[in-house]
Structures are given as structure tokens and as C-alpha cells.
Enzyme design. Structure first.
Site, short mmCIF file in Angstrom:
data_model
loop_
_atom_site.label_atom_id
_atom_site.label_comp_id
_atom_site.label_asym_id
_atom_site.label_seq_id
_atom_site.Cartn_x
_atom_site.Cartn_y
_atom_site.Cartn_z
N LYS A 85 -8.60 13.40 5.20
CA LYS A 85 -7.72 12.23 5.10
C LYS A 85 -6.71 12.34 6.23
CE LYS A 85 -6.81 13.62 0.83
NZ LYS A 85 -7.06 12.36 0.15
N ARG A 86 -5.92 11.29 6.47
CA ARG A 86 -4.88 11.42 7.48
C ARG A 86 -3.98 12.61 7.17
NH1 ARG A 86 -4.15 7.47 11.42
NH2 ARG A 86 -2.47 8.81 12.10
N THR B 231 -8.74 6.35 -1.66
CA THR B 231 -10.06 5.73 -1.85
C THR B 231 -11.17 6.75 -1.59
OG1 THR B 231 -9.75 4.85 0.38
CG2 THR B 231 -9.50 3.31 -1.43
N LYS C 182 0.54 14.22 1.59
CA LYS C 182 -0.82 14.53 1.13
C LYS C 182 -1.02 16.03 0.95
CE LYS C 182 -2.74 10.43 3.49
NZ LYS C 182 -3.40 9.62 2.45
N LYS D 119 -15.01 7.80 -3.41
CA LYS D 119 -16.28 8.07 -2.72
C LYS D 119 -16.82 9.44 -3.10
CE LYS D 119 -14.32 5.33 0.99
NZ LYS D 119 -13.46 5.41 2.19
N HIS E 2 0.81 -1.23 0.00
CA HIS E 2 0.00 0.00 0.00
C HIS E 2 0.83 1.26 0.00
CE1 HIS E 2 -3.94 -1.91 0.97
NE2 HIS E 2 -3.15 -2.83 1.49
C1 26Q Z 1 4.00 1.05 9.89
C2 26Q Z 1 5.04 0.89 10.77
C3 26Q Z 1 4.96 1.37 12.05
C4 26Q Z 1 3.80 1.99 12.48
C5 26Q Z 1 2.74 2.15 11.61
C6 26Q Z 1 2.84 1.68 10.32
C7 26Q Z 1 1.73 1.89 9.38
C8 26Q Z 1 0.42 2.08 9.82
C9 26Q Z 1 -0.62 2.30 8.94
C10 26Q Z 1 1.94 1.93 8.03
C11 26Q Z 1 0.91 2.15 7.15
C12 26Q Z 1 -0.38 2.35 7.59
C13 26Q Z 1 -1.50 2.64 6.70
C14 26Q Z 1 -1.36 2.84 5.41
C15 26Q Z 1 -2.47 3.23 4.54
O1 26Q Z 1 -3.58 3.47 5.00
N1 26Q Z 1 -2.22 3.31 3.24
C16 26Q Z 1 -3.23 3.72 2.29
O2 26Q Z 1 -3.86 2.56 1.78
C17 26Q Z 1 -4.95 2.89 0.96
C18 26Q Z 1 -5.63 1.60 0.55
O3 26Q Z 1 -4.84 0.91 -0.36
C19 26Q Z 1 -4.50 3.69 -0.24
O4 26Q Z 1 -5.62 4.09 -0.96
C20 26Q Z 1 -3.71 4.93 0.20
O5 26Q Z 1 -3.16 5.58 -0.93
C21 26Q Z 1 -2.61 4.51 1.16
O6 26Q Z 1 -1.96 5.66 1.68
#
Ligand code: 26Q
Length: 753
Positions: A493-494, A600, A499, A604, A313
Site C-alpha cells: 500500500k502507499r 480496498t 498505515k 482483494k 476518503h
Molecule cells: C491532497 C492535497 C494535496 C496533494 C495531494 C492530495 C491527495 C492525493 C491523493 C489526497 C489524497 C489522495 C488519495 C487518497 C486515497 O487514496 N485515499 C484512500 O481512498 C481509498 C478509497 O476510498 C480508501 O480505501 C483508503 O482508506 C483511503 O486512504
């Protein structure tokens, strides 16, 4: 028994009646009646069963979603109306499960809905975080985090009575399994989301989200991704991951045996999906368990490779997970030797250190292990997969060309159109019938109505009504006043530098200065933000502080306030998204090209008739191809340009600042006395310094183009007829982004259920 009778009975057992019940009592009765019906439904079956492993399932409120899929919404609305209330009022008593951060977790939830709705056998496997992701408090002008307890005595969680013992370095820990039912859309199927939990969970911290991270036995499932900034937090993350995958792998083998198959037949009857690297330890854990059941290492590794598939992702290097082998040895001593053997196995296939599972510093690279030990690897949008194959994972793609595939993300239209925008759904159905509810591609039928002024006018009317509803909610829930006749420009979004919410803030400053000079827009603009920042991500928190300060400045300036407003929605979550997205005119998707894997919310917004203002990044590329240039606002450097700038290392923000006086004025305003009077000086100064000295995600590179593009977009908004047609094309073309389509592709190419 029909549904209404079940509800009445549940109310009676609560000692009340439909006329006397409080909101929470009505919610509780509806929940019980819904769950009872689902308990009588049957899971989908097939040759293979999918287990979708994910550290996050951001399911959102479940009452309405369940009623939609059971075909009960109209009946329930009628029942509630007869007793003086409505589903909207009752569902406001439902706490939102707080089991995800953002896109990745919400994607997993959409996928479960589509898997069940397509009648495919597939369950989710995850963790039951008690205090979830934090709840965001903005009352102090900066973000503060509070625990978000969401599990009430009566909830969607069912105790299955099933438990597995997980062997940690410190000893065994029991994983209890709770299930949430996942009904399919009007097909009688019910799959499950399995959430593992400790037996004796720790109570919520008194204040904030600090807790004893060393107390693993009790706090393992307290929070989602406890702070990553210290060693204890990182360790707890690994404990969580191993707990989830070990219990999940044991469940898989138990169910395989119940279905009458041998462990060696795993790959013929089971598909294991690894949602990002957080569940990657399922690979060595499953090898370990198969070896315990008599398979040799090579055979076990082969079976696991044919069972597993992995989705990437992100291409942000800092988000790719690694674990020192010493840490794995300490937390999960059973899998550490397996990881070493998998590294050795991978080295027999390719001697290149760049693709090794364990590097020269004895650190394990989870994504590398996933690629070697899965039969399929995918990115989440066409551009993202292309970047994986040609640059980020190039050596892997050369080694295993057959493994790589694209699966462009999708969203469930049950929640994201039928659920959150009923007026639009009804308007659409009145024009083209109901078929789009089963096959979202049928929305294309709307294209025939492009020149139907009455229909286009209807679209504009629905949007206006949704904006009024949002304005009312913002007023009553957060004390924010907005004008429904202004343009609603939404970025939710986050919070992350890539972003580029900070670039949107620069637009706000530019617009403020324009209005101060008398260049007022033809119509007021409302810029709406919603975003949580990771607790340890200073610059992201500073950007929230900047936006809050700007909001205060703008609304206190009598000259500017009539024309510009910045609204920052507190604690952005799925429930807030369901109100915001149907009310948006402009969908801000402005990431630095190449950095947003897919996005995503862009899908929406499109389905709800917002027009995208964005870069050619992630799935925006596919949106642009579908709607055509006249129905989207594109700006900014291309992903190739950006990748080139990174490769050559020759982006210098201070050059932009030095060469562009107008932009420099906008930037310098961040630390002007006016703004400093409205916000935290330390936060504002840090944002300013980062812009000028670093700007790692190149916001200044695209700011000028962005401002110009947004101005064009706002000018075009004034031709209401033409804008209504843009809305129509966006809704009509959004069907491609149904998660049903995505899941059919996964099934056809990867899972073969
Ligand atoms: C990793 C290591 C340590 C702590 C946290 C993490 C961590 C936590 C959450 C790494 C990644 C995430 C979340 C990632 C995420 O939400 N990615 C998004 O995924 C969506 C679905 O595929 C995409 O549409 C987005 O582009 C992408 O940013």
C-alpha cells in the site's frame, strides 16, 4: 468479422503474421482488435447520466480486463497457444497507465467497471497525465523517483477530436478530450473514461521528476500531483483541477443539449460525482456556466446542488484541501466570485464559522463547499462514515442529516479474482458454478464445502502454486529469492505513517532478535512489502530505507536467513498487486484505528484467500463481522480509544519506551551498529527519533499486541486443514465487497440513473 480474423488483419497491417509477430506486435494487434469491437458497441442510456469526476483513475493494464468483459479470454488464449505464446506473455508488453496514487484512484477504476457491467449510463472524467505517478527506483537503498511515460504510439487512448476552451487567469487553454473505452461484463455496453489533455504536452524531464512547473500551457498534464511542497507545485495542482472540471462541465452541458434538454433541467438528467475534493471546483464552474446560459445564481446553485454528490476518503486533517481565495482568483478568476457567493449562500443556512466555505483568513475549504452544494455526502466504510457524522463533520451532519450516507467500498471481481487468480476462479466455479461472476454474493455457496477435505486441499494447492509463480516472478524481474514453502506475509500500500509499515518493521526486528537467540519459528517467514512514498514525505522515505536495510541485514546473516526474509518489491503498482495478492497467506491491514477510511486491498486479499491480520479500522470492521473472530486476527486499540487519546493529547511514546524493556531493545536496534552498517544512518536515525519523541500515529501503542497476534497467526498456520477452512470462509464471505454491490447502492440512494 470474428475476433481472430480481426487480430490476423491487424497483424497483416503491421506487416507480420501470428507466427512471426513479436510480443509488442501481438499486443498491438490485440489492442486494435479489441478497440474495434468496442467502437461498434453502444453506451448505456437512462433518465440520468452519471459523470464521475476524479483526479485519478488507476485503471491498470487493460488488455486482459477488456477481453474478460468481452468474453474473449478463452478464444484469445487458444489462438495464442496455437502460435506458441500466451496472454500472460503478450500482456507483459502492455505498459500500465500511471494515472493514480493508490486506493482512491483504483476505486474509481473499479467503479467504472461496475457501472458499465451493470449497464448503467456513466462516464469517468479525469486528466491524461503523461508521466503519471513516478516510477520508483530503489537501487540506491533509498527511493528515487523517475518519470513513468506510459503512452505509446498505439494505446487505449482515442482522440475524440473534441476540445473545450478553459478560461484561466493567464488566458485560454484548450482541453483536448481523449477517451478510453470501458466495456461492461458480457452485456454489450461500452461507457467511456474521458481524459483531458493539453494540446502541446511537454517532453519528459531528462532525469528525475523535476520540471518547469511555471510552464502551465505545456506541463499541466505532465505529472499526477506534482510535488505539493512548493508554491509552484501547489499552483499547478489548482491549474490541473480547474482544467479538468471546466472541460468536464462543458462536456456535460454539450451532451445535455445533444440529448435535447435545457440547462435548467440539468439535475433531472445528470448526476455529477465528486471523488474527494480534487474536482470540487466543478461546483462553482457549473454554476458559472449555467449563469452564462441565462439562469439566475440561486436557481443555478439549486440545480447544481441537486446534481452533485461528494465522497470523502479521509479524516486526516492535513489531507483536507484548502485554497487561499487569492490563489483561486489568480488561477481561475471566473469561479472566484462564484465561490464567494456560495459562501454567502451557505452562511444564510448556518451562521457557524466552522461550516463556512471561506474562513476568516480568506481561505476556501473545499470539503465544506462540497457538503453545502451536494445533495449527498458519503464515507467509504461504516466506521468511517460514523466518524464523519459523529465527530469530523458533526456540525454538517446536524445541519443536513438527510445528506449523509455510507457506501462501503468494493472492488471488481472481474479483475481481482477472475483476472488475477484464474486457478482459484476455476476451482470455485468447479464447486459452485459460474453464477458468482455476475453476483459475487453467490460465493457464499462455498460455505457448504467447509468440511470437504478435497476442496479445502484444492484451495491450499492453488495458494501454493500462486506462491511459486510469485517467487519465480520476483526472481526473474527483481532478483529477489523467496521460498514458496514459507509463510507469505504481505503489506502492500502507499507508504504512510498512519498505515504503520514502521510497526511491521519492529516486528521484523523482534523476530530477528528471537532467531538470533535460538527461538526459530516452525516454518520460515517471508515478509513482503511494496510501497511508494510521496516525493516530499521524508519520514515515509526513511521507512523505506529502514525496511531495505533490514532486508539486507537479515539475508546476510547466516543464522537468520534460513528463517526470515524481507522482500521489498520495487515500484508497487496494479500489475504487481495482481501477482502479489493471489500469493498472500497473511494480509497486513494494520493502520491506527480510525485513520484508514476503508482500505480496498484488504477486500482483494480476502477474495484471494488470504487471512487478515489487522486493526478494527475502515472496512476491516466489516470483514471481521462477516468472517467471524476465528477467521481474522485482530489486535490493537479501538478507534474510540485512539480518538480519546488524540482529544486528551495524552499519548507519550517515550513512556512506552521507558516502561517496556523488550520494546526498547527492539527500538534501539534501529540505530545499532549492525543495522547502521546496512543502511543510511541519517534515515535510520530520523525514524528512531520520530518513534521515541513523536510517534504521531501511535505505532508503539499497539506494537506488543501486534507481535503477539502475529505469532498466534503464524502458529495457527501450521494446522493446514484449519487454515484452509479460514481461507474458504474468507473467499466465501468476500462477495459483499464487490464494487457491483457498492454501485447498486450509489445508484439506489444517490444517482438514480
Ligand atoms: C491532497 C492535497 C494535496 C496533494 C495531494 C492530495 C491527495 C492525493 C491523493 C489526497 C489524497 C489522495 C488519495 C487518497 C486515497 O487514496 N485515499 C484512500 O481512498 C481509498 C478509497 O476510498 C480508501 O480505501 C483508503 O482508506 C483511503 O486512504
Amino acid at each position: 468479422m470474428n475476433f481472430e480474423d480481426r487480430v490476423v488483419e491487424a497483424l497483416a497491417s503491421l506487416g507480420t503474421t501470428a507466427d512471426d509477430a513479436s510480443g509488442p506486435e501481438l499486443f498491438c494487434a490485440l489492442l486494435r482488435a479489441t478497440r474495434d469491437i468496442e467502437l461498434g458497441m453502444r453506451p448505456a442510456t437512462g433518465e440520468r447520466k452519471l459523470y464521475y469526476f476524479s483526479a485519478e483513475f488507476l485503471v491498470g493494464r487493460l488488455l486482459r480486463a477488456n477481453l474478460i468483459n468481452l468474453g474473449l479470454v478463452d478464444e484469445v488464449e487458444a489462438f495464442l497457444a496455437a502460435h506458441g505464446t500466451s496472454l500472460a506473455e503478450v500482456e507483459d508488453c502492455e505498459p500500465e497507465p500511471s494515472l493514480g496514487n493508490g486506493g482512491l484512484g483504483r476505486l474509481a477504476a473499479c467503479f467504472l467497471d461496475s457501472i458499465a457491467s451493470l449497464g448503467l449510463p456513466g462516464d469517468g472524467v479525469g486528466l491524461n497525465y503523461h508521466y503519471g505517478l513516478f516510477r520508483q527506483d530503489l537501487s540506491a537503498g533509498v527511493q528515487r523517483e523517475e518519470p513513468n511515460p506510459w503512452i505509446e504510439p498505439e494505446s487505449w487512448l482515442l482522440d475524440t477530436g473534441r476540445a473545450f476552451s478553459v478560461p484561466f487567469g493567464f488566458g485560454e487553454l484548450t482541453a483536448r478530450m481523449y477517451d478510453i473505452e470501458v466495456p461492461g461484463y458480457e452485456n454489450g455496453t461500452v461507457n467511456r473514461l474521458h481524459l483531458f489533455d493539453v494540446e502541446d504536452p511537454a517532453p519528459a524531464p531528462e532525469r528525475g521528476i523535476d520540471f518547469d512547473k511555471g510552464d502551465v500551457r505545456h506541463s499541466l498534464t505532465s505529472f499526477l500531483y506534482p510535488d505539493d511542497s512548493d508554491e509552484a507545485g501547489r499552483l499547478l495542482r489548482l491549474y490541473q483541477q480547474y482544467f479538468m472540471v471546466s472541460a468536464g462541465a462543458q462536456l456535460i452541458l454539450a451532451e445535455l443539449a445533444e440529448r435535447g434538454f435545457e440547462p435548467a433541467e440539468l439535475d433531472r438528467h445528470v448526476a455529477i460525482h465528486i471523488n474527494d475534493t480534487h474536482p470540487s471546483l466543478v461546483i462553482p464552474e457549473m454554476v458559472r456556466l449555467l449563469m452564462e446560459r441565462g439562469l439566475g445564481f440561486e436557481e443555478a446553485a439549486g440545480v447544481v446542488e441537486r446534481s452533485c454528490a461528494y465522497t470523502n476518503h479521509t479524516i486526516l486533517a492535513e489531507a483536507l484541501e484548502t485554497w487561499p481565495m487569492g490563489t483561486i482568483e489568480r488561477v481561475a478568476p471566473g469561479v472566484a466570485p462564484i465561490v464567494r457567493r456560495l459562501d454567502a449562500l451557505a452562511r444564510t443556512r448556518c451562521a457557524d464559522d466552522a461550516v463556512a466555505v471561506i474562513d476568516a483568513s480568506d481561505v476556501a475549504h473545499m470539503a465544506n463547499m462540497d457538503v453545502h452544494l451536494s445533495h449527498a455526502v458519503n464515507g467509504v466504510a461504516a466506521l468511517h462514515t460514523q466518524i464523519l457524522v459523529t465527530s469530523e463533520m458533526r456540525p454538517f451532519a446536524e445541519l443536513y442529516p438527510h445528506k449523509f450516507t455510507n457506501k462501503t467500498n468494493g472492488v471488481t471481481f472481474r479483475r481481482w479474482l477472475m483476472g488475477c487468480d484464474r486457478p482459484l476462479a476455476e476451482l470455485v466455479s468447479s464447486a459452485i458454478g459460474d453464477g458468482w461472476k455476475r453476483d459475487a454474493r453467490e460465493l457464499e455457496g462455498l460455505l457448504d464445502l467447509r468440511d470437504d477435505d478435497a476442496f479445502v486441499g484444492g484451495l491450499l494447492d492453488v495458494k501454493r502454486a500462486n506462491k511459486a509463480a510469485l517467487a519465480e516472478w520476483l526472481r526473474s524481474s527483481q532478483g529477489i529469492e523467496v521460498d514458496p514453502d514459507s509463510v507469505f506475509d504481505v503489506q502492500v500500500k502507499r507508504m504512510h505513517q498512519y498505515k504503520r509499515q514502521q510497526m511491521n518493521a519492529l516486528y521484523a526486528i523482534w523476530k530477528y532478535l528471537q532467531i538470533k537467540r535460538g527461538n526459530v519459528p516452525s516454518r520460515p517467514v517471508t515478509m513482503i512489502f511494496g510501497a511508494k512514498a510521496a516525493p516530499a514525505y521524508t519520514l515515509a522515505k526513511d521507512t523505506i530505507a529502514l525496511l531495505l536495510a533490514l532486508g539486507r541485514l537479515v539475508s546476510s546473516d547466516v543464522q537468520v536467513a534460513p528463517w526470515l526474509r524481507l522482500a521489498f518489491v520495487e515500484n508497487y503498482n496494479v500489475t504487481a498487486a495482481e501477482r502479489l495478492i493471489p500469493a498472500a497467506d497473511v494480509s497486513e491491514q494494520i493502520s491506527l484505528a480510525s485513520k484508514e477510511a476503508s482500505g480496498t486491498s484488504n477486500m482483494k486479499f480476502m477474495a484471494n484467500g488470504a487471512v487478515t491480520l489487522g486493526t478494527l479500522d475502515g472496512a476491516n470492521v466489516e470483514i471481521a463481522e462477516l468472517v467471524g473472530r476465528e477467521n481474522i486476527y485482530l489486535f490493537g486499540r479501538s478507534s474510540e480509544d485512539v480518538i480519546g487519546l488524540y482529544d486528551r493529547g495524552d499519548y507519550r511514546p517515550w513512556d512506552v519506551w521507558g516502561c517496556d524493556a523488550e520494546l526498547a531493545e527492539v527500538l534501539d536496534f534501529i540505530v545499532s551498529p549492525e543495522l547502521l552498517a546496512c543502511g543510511d544512518a541519517e534515515c535510520l536515525t530520523r525514524v528512531y527519533r520520530d518513534f521515541v519523541a513523536k510517534d504521531y500515529f501511535m505505532a508503539l501503542l499497539d506494537t506488543r499486541d501486534y507481535v503477539g497476534c502475529k505469532e498466534r497467526c503464524l502458529a495457527d498456520y501450521e494446522d493446514r486443514g484449519a487454515w484452509g477452512k479460514k481461507m474458504l470462509v474468507n473467499v466465501a464471505k468476500s462477495g459483499f465487497f464487490s464494487s457491483d454491490r457498492t454501485i447498486l447502492e450509489y445508484n439506489r440512494d444517490v444517482w438514480h440513473l
